[in-house]
Design a protein around this motif. Structure first.
Motif, PDB file in Angstrom:
ATOM      1  N   PRO A 148       0.718  -1.316   0.184  1.00 16.07           N
ATOM      2  CA  PRO A 148      -0.221   0.143  -0.090  1.00 16.07           C
ATOM      3  C   PRO A 148       0.599   1.518   0.297  1.00 16.07           C
ATOM      4  N   ASN A 153       1.411   2.252  -5.833  1.00 14.73           N
ATOM      5  CA  ASN A 153       0.689   2.804  -5.173  1.00 14.73           C
ATOM      6  C   ASN A 153       1.033   4.589  -5.026  1.00 14.73           C
ATOM      7  N   GLN A 163      -5.172   4.156  -4.309  1.00 14.84           N
ATOM      8  CA  GLN A 163      -4.452   3.128  -3.934  1.00 14.84           C
ATOM      9  C   GLN A 163      -5.208   2.328  -4.959  1.00 14.84           C
TER      10      GLN A 163
END
Length: 307
Positions: A148, A153, A163
């Protein structure tokens, strides 16, 4: 009679010729001897496990109490387990994704590199490098890329996009694995296609250029028709390979999230080494062996017809 006998004595008698098969055996004796170790290894590590797997599929395997014959109970359990249906669907989805996303990539790169006038060798090496990465390094690299807060992202955040939960969202998990494997595997297939493209007579391309054919016309009417047999072969090999896919699904996600990356081969591994149900695992393996054997026979027949 004496005159005839004298004539017969003057005619040279040809020596008896030994049978052709016997001569061939003696001539190639040492060649056959060099094949013996490979044949023995092939039998011990290929056909003996297949035969034992076939036998164990009819037994309840217990390494402590001993094996118990159960007939077709393992096959019945395998065919009624709901996880098997989920694994089949995931495997088919994985195979389709590999064909749609990854199958055409090595073909496109091989054709593009064959058209390069400069830096062709450097591009070949760069395309092949991902294939030599160890699996541990590969999975660690892509876990970081898919994180993440990882580079992908972060890049999406700089352009104002949301994201993407690559490994935690069931909609993205299998697609993410296919992108990773395509990046790693396309280099080896690209070299095979490139060798086939470079074997096409250059006179054909020169004649097409004289007739005014552009790059796309040459690819459409010369390159792709010449690669037809190889493309069919690689297609069948990829179907067989992707039907056995489990390594990345096990290493990165262990079949998750929510069994969305649980493939058929991974389910066999879980039956054998997690549930310790070797009988059902071998039954599932034998079912896969029958299907893949049919694909192998199909590939052999297609090659025989083309030749």
């Amino acid at each position: 009679m004496n005159h005839t006998a004298a004539i017969r004595e003057t005619i040279p008698v040809k020596p008896e010729r030994k049978p052709y098969k016997q001569n061939r055996w003696k001539k190639n004796f040492w060649g056959y001897m060099f094949l013996v170790p490979a044949i023995v290894i092939f039998i011990l590590f290929m056909w003996v496990p297949i035969f034992k797997g076939f036998m164990y599929s009819f037994y309840s395997v217990d390494f402590v109490k001993g094996n118990t014959f159960v007939g077709f109970d393992n096959y019945s359990r395998a065919l009624t387990d709901p996880d098997v249906l989920i694994a089949l669907k995931n495997t088919l989805y994985y195979m389709v994704l590999c064909l749609v996303i990854g199958f055409w990539v090595p073909i496109a790169f091989a054709v593009a590199i064959s058209e390069l006038r400069k830096f062709g060798g450097m591009v070949r090496v760069a395309a092949y490098l991902p294939f030599v990465l160890p699996a541990v390094v590969l999975y660690g690299l892509w876990r970081w890329l898919y994180d993440p807060v990882g580079p992908i992202n972060a890049l999406l955040g700089t352009i104002g996009a949301d994201q993407i939960p690559f490994l935690t969202d069931s909609r993205w998990s299998m697609i993410s694995l296919v992108f990773m494997e395509t990046w790693q595997q396309f280099g080896s297939g690209m070299l095979i296609y490139l060798a086939a493209v470079l074997s096409i007579p250059r006179d054909w391309y020169e004649a097409a250029e004289i007739d005014g054919a552009g790059v796309w016309a040459r690819i459409r009417h010369i390159t792709l028709p010449s690669l037809r047999n190889l493309i069919i072969l690689m297609l069948i090999l990829q179907i067989i390979a992707t039907s056995q896919g489990y390594q990345s699904q096990l290493a990165l996600l262990d079949g998750g999230p929510n069994n969305t990356t649980l493939t058929y081969a991974l389910l066999i591994v879980k039956y054998a080494f997690t549930r310790l149900d070797y009988g059902t695992a071998t039954a599932l393996g034998m079912l896969m062996f029958v299907v893949l054997g049919g694909l192998g026979i199909l590939q052999f027949r297609l090659n025989k017809e083309d030749n």
